[in-house]
Motif scaffolding. Structure first.
Motif, mmCIF file in Angstrom:
data_model
loop_
_atom_site.group_PDB
_atom_site.id
_atom_site.type_symbol
_atom_site.label_atom_id
_atom_site.label_comp_id
_atom_site.label_asym_id
_atom_site.label_seq_id
_atom_site.Cartn_x
_atom_site.Cartn_y
_atom_site.Cartn_z
ATOM 1 N N SER A 127 0.918 -1.293 -0.149
ATOM 2 C CA SER A 127 -0.041 0.224 -0.091
ATOM 3 C C SER A 127 0.707 1.279 0.206
ATOM 4 C CB SER A 127 -0.935 0.063 1.119
ATOM 5 O OG SER A 127 -0.088 -0.153 2.429
ATOM 6 N N ALA A 128 2.234 1.174 0.304
ATOM 7 C CA ALA A 128 3.074 2.335 0.418
ATOM 8 C C ALA A 128 4.369 1.719 0.355
ATOM 9 C CB ALA A 128 2.793 3.105 1.713
ATOM 10 N N VAL A 129 5.300 2.629 -0.131
ATOM 11 C CA VAL A 129 6.598 2.676 -0.128
ATOM 12 C C VAL A 129 7.399 2.750 1.347
ATOM 13 C CG1 VAL A 129 9.004 3.114 -0.856
ATOM 14 C CG2 VAL A 129 7.083 3.125 -2.406
ATOM 15 N N TYR A 130 8.123 1.832 2.050
ATOM 16 C CA TYR A 130 8.745 2.247 3.228
ATOM 17 C C TYR A 130 10.010 1.722 3.436
ATOM 18 C CZ TYR A 130 7.216 -2.849 3.685
ATOM 19 O OH TYR A 130 6.756 -4.142 3.291
ATOM 20 N N ASP A 131 10.681 2.418 4.377
ATOM 21 C CA ASP A 131 12.139 1.836 4.683
ATOM 22 C C ASP A 131 12.008 0.909 5.930
ATOM 23 O OD1 ASP A 131 13.149 3.399 2.683
ATOM 24 O OD2 ASP A 131 13.239 5.424 4.055
ATOM 25 N N ALA A 132 13.243 0.100 5.897
ATOM 26 C CA ALA A 132 13.052 -0.961 7.046
ATOM 27 C C ALA A 132 13.821 -0.269 8.040
ATOM 28 C CB ALA A 132 14.049 -2.069 6.423
ATOM 29 N N VAL A 133 13.300 -0.552 9.477
ATOM 30 C CA VAL A 133 13.892 -0.166 10.587
ATOM 31 C C VAL A 133 13.903 -1.182 11.522
ATOM 32 C CG1 VAL A 133 13.034 2.495 10.093
ATOM 33 C CG2 VAL A 133 11.449 0.683 11.281
ATOM 34 N N GLU A 171 5.144 -4.227 9.220
ATOM 35 C CA GLU A 171 5.958 -4.131 8.231
ATOM 36 C C GLU A 171 6.956 -3.343 8.114
ATOM 37 O OE1 GLU A 171 2.471 -4.281 8.358
ATOM 38 O OE2 GLU A 171 1.916 -5.990 7.096
ATOM 39 N N GLY A 172 8.143 -3.683 7.659
ATOM 40 C CA GLY A 172 9.465 -2.832 7.735
ATOM 41 C C GLY A 172 10.257 -3.139 8.689
ATOM 42 N N HIS A 173 9.842 -3.911 9.798
ATOM 43 C CA HIS A 173 10.776 -4.292 10.932
ATOM 44 C C HIS A 173 11.684 -5.167 10.495
ATOM 45 C CE1 HIS A 173 7.826 -2.686 14.310
ATOM 46 N NE2 HIS A 173 8.522 -1.585 13.859
ATOM 47 N N LEU A 174 12.957 -4.817 11.106
ATOM 48 C CA LEU A 174 14.295 -5.366 10.753
ATOM 49 C C LEU A 174 14.666 -6.383 11.877
ATOM 50 C CD1 LEU A 174 16.624 -3.359 8.851
ATOM 51 C CD2 LEU A 174 15.565 -5.229 7.829
ATOM 52 N N TYR A 175 14.900 -7.758 11.768
ATOM 53 C CA TYR A 175 15.700 -8.460 12.665
ATOM 54 C C TYR A 175 16.670 -9.165 12.266
ATOM 55 C CZ TYR A 175 11.598 -7.330 15.698
ATOM 56 O OH TYR A 175 10.641 -6.717 16.303
ATOM 57 N N ASP A 176 17.870 -9.465 13.098
ATOM 58 C CA ASP A 176 18.802 -10.539 12.844
ATOM 59 C C ASP A 176 18.386 -11.832 12.988
ATOM 60 O OD1 ASP A 176 20.432 -8.625 11.522
ATOM 61 O OD2 ASP A 176 21.960 -8.794 13.199
ATOM 62 N N VAL A 177 18.905 -12.954 12.362
ATOM 63 C CA VAL A 177 18.364 -14.329 12.491
ATOM 64 C C VAL A 177 19.800 -15.007 13.043
ATOM 65 C CG1 VAL A 177 17.755 -16.500 11.486
ATOM 66 C CG2 VAL A 177 16.999 -14.301 10.652
ATOM 67 N N PHE A 178 19.458 -15.672 13.986
ATOM 68 C CA PHE A 178 20.672 -16.333 14.967
ATOM 69 C C PHE A 178 20.584 -17.874 14.667
ATOM 70 C CE2 PHE A 178 20.533 -11.900 16.479
ATOM 71 C CZ PHE A 178 21.804 -11.596 16.875
ATOM 72 N N ALA A 190 21.798 -14.097 9.328
ATOM 73 C CA ALA A 190 20.964 -13.549 8.192
ATOM 74 C C ALA A 190 20.323 -12.346 8.867
ATOM 75 C CB ALA A 190 20.004 -14.683 7.595
ATOM 76 N N ARG A 191 19.867 -11.524 8.001
ATOM 77 C CA ARG A 191 18.787 -10.598 8.248
ATOM 78 C C ARG A 191 17.593 -10.568 7.600
ATOM 79 N NH1 ARG A 191 22.257 -5.416 8.856
ATOM 80 N NH2 ARG A 191 22.774 -6.710 10.648
ATOM 81 N N VAL A 192 16.467 -10.182 8.186
ATOM 82 C CA VAL A 192 15.070 -10.421 7.710
ATOM 83 C C VAL A 192 14.320 -8.998 7.755
ATOM 84 C CG1 VAL A 192 14.990 -12.849 7.734
ATOM 85 C CG2 VAL A 192 14.073 -11.394 9.545
ATOM 86 N N MET A 193 13.190 -8.723 7.070
ATOM 87 C CA MET A 193 12.530 -7.738 7.163
ATOM 88 C C MET A 193 11.059 -8.069 6.901
ATOM 89 S SD MET A 193 12.034 -4.382 4.882
ATOM 90 C CE MET A 193 11.119 -5.105 3.607
ATOM 91 N N LEU A 194 10.235 -7.597 7.807
ATOM 92 C CA LEU A 194 8.775 -8.245 7.723
ATOM 93 C C LEU A 194 8.119 -7.755 6.854
ATOM 94 C CD1 LEU A 194 9.618 -9.022 10.663
ATOM 95 C CD2 LEU A 194 7.393 -8.681 11.471
ATOM 96 N N ILE A 195 7.057 -8.355 6.183
ATOM 97 C CA ILE A 195 6.613 -8.190 4.908
ATOM 98 C C ILE A 195 5.220 -7.919 4.814
ATOM 99 C CG2 ILE A 195 8.663 -8.168 3.336
ATOM 100 C CD1 ILE A 195 7.184 -10.563 2.276
ATOM 101 N N GLN A 196 4.245 -8.980 5.701
ATOM 102 C CA GLN A 196 2.981 -9.057 6.032
ATOM 103 C C GLN A 196 3.066 -9.658 7.324
ATOM 104 O OE1 GLN A 196 0.101 -12.865 4.865
ATOM 105 N NE2 GLN A 196 1.744 -12.316 3.203
ATOM 106 N N THR A 197 2.125 -9.005 8.251
ATOM 107 C CA THR A 197 1.808 -9.157 9.627
ATOM 108 C C THR A 197 0.421 -9.617 9.985
ATOM 109 O OG1 THR A 197 1.427 -6.984 10.036
ATOM 110 C CG2 THR A 197 3.825 -7.704 10.192
ATOM 111 N N ARG A 198 0.277 -10.768 10.627
ATOM 112 C CA ARG A 198 -1.050 -11.108 11.072
ATOM 113 C C ARG A 198 -1.059 -10.909 12.628
ATOM 114 N NH1 ARG A 198 -4.704 -13.896 7.768
ATOM 115 N NH2 ARG A 198 -4.278 -13.400 5.500
ATOM 116 N N GLU A 199 -2.344 -11.262 13.169
ATOM 117 C CA GLU A 199 -2.244 -11.046 14.644
ATOM 118 C C GLU A 199 -1.370 -11.763 15.144
ATOM 119 O OE1 GLU A 199 -3.975 -9.069 17.970
ATOM 120 O OE2 GLU A 199 -4.329 -8.872 15.759
ATOM 121 N N HIS A 200 -1.008 -12.966 14.929
ATOM 122 C CA HIS A 200 -0.148 -13.765 15.655
ATOM 123 C C HIS A 200 1.236 -14.195 15.148
ATOM 124 C CE1 HIS A 200 -3.118 -13.824 19.039
ATOM 125 N NE2 HIS A 200 -3.748 -14.192 18.057
ATOM 126 N N ALA A 201 1.599 -14.130 13.900
ATOM 127 C CA ALA A 201 2.330 -14.598 12.960
ATOM 128 C C ALA A 201 2.726 -13.555 11.734
ATOM 129 C CB ALA A 201 2.105 -15.675 12.487
#
Length: 229
Positions: A127-133, A171-178, A190-201
């Motif tokens: 729906s919009a362009v966003y930066d990862a944070v 959406e847009g939140h960054l995390y490292d994977v350990f 690795a590093r991942v960025m959330l692209i689709q969020t539901r209530e619990h996953a």
């Protein structure tokens, strides 16, 4: 630590089009592909096929593989069914009240009898362009499953996580994977960025890695260490 990291919108769009999370009810109600007119189970581009269910004639539909339920084996939490795009069809003829003829337009993977259909339209468009944070700190955040049919993920693959909007992620939140370790400190792989969020996953896009991502890997705060990748 930089404030944000630009991510190619095309990579996000592609991932959103190919992977979704449906409720059990949505999965059960979706129309399903039957065999082709020539009784083949594996279907081909340009082939005519039958669908169990009523479709809107002339409309395009995405064809998705039901990858099964997304389940947290540690807590036995069920999050819904994860699905993966396999191709596109157009509804051509209503043959019976619950039987529709379709034409296969394109394949992104092999299309099989039993794959489900969803209206295409603008499905999966951001729906919009966003930066990862960086996202908020998570307790026991981890990778539950790989989006595709393989067992590992590499950059631009999708992974499913056990955290959602209820946990404060967006959406847009960054995390490292350990990678968990018994004695040594956990290794950032690795590093991942959330692209689709539901209530619990959530679904996340692998945007960088030095090793493959696997189910069971843990989530942590991005370190932005230039030597880590």
């Amino acid at each position: 630590m930089p404030g944000s990291v630009p991510i190619a919108l095309s990579a996000v769009t592609q991932a959103l089009k190919h992977f979704q999370l449906l409720t059990v009810a949505e999965t059960g109600a979706a129309p399903r592909l039957l065999r082709s007119r020539h009784e083949r189970v594996l279907l081909h581009n340009g082939e005519q096929a039958y669908v169990r269910g009523r479709l809107h004639l002339g409309q395009q539909y995405g064809v998705y593989r039901d990858m099964g339920e997304l389940v947290d084996e540690r807590t036995q939490t069920h999050y819904g069914h994860r699905i993966m795009l396999t191709g596109m069809v157009t509804a051509r003829a209503q043959l019976q009240p619950e039987l529709t003829g379709v034409a296969i337009n394109s394949l992104s993977r092999d299309i099989r009898a039993g794959d489900l259909l969803l209206p295409w339209s603008a499905r999966g468009e951001p729906s919009a362009v966003y930066d990862a944070v960086p996202g908020p700190a998570l307790a026991a955040g981890r990778v539950l499953a790989i989006g595709h049919e393989g067992s590992v993920a590499i950059p631009y693959d999708v992974v499913w996580l056990n955290k959602g909007r209820r946990d404060g992620v967006r959406e847009g939140h960054l995390y490292d994977v350990f990678r968990p370790a018994d004695v040594l400190p956990s290794l950032a792989v690795a590093r991942v960025m959330l692209i689709q969020t539901r209530e619990h996953a959530s679904a996340a896009l692998v945007i960088d890695s030095r090793e493959t991502v696997r189910a069971g890997d843990e989530l942590g705060e991005p370190a932005y260490d230039e030597l880590s990748f």
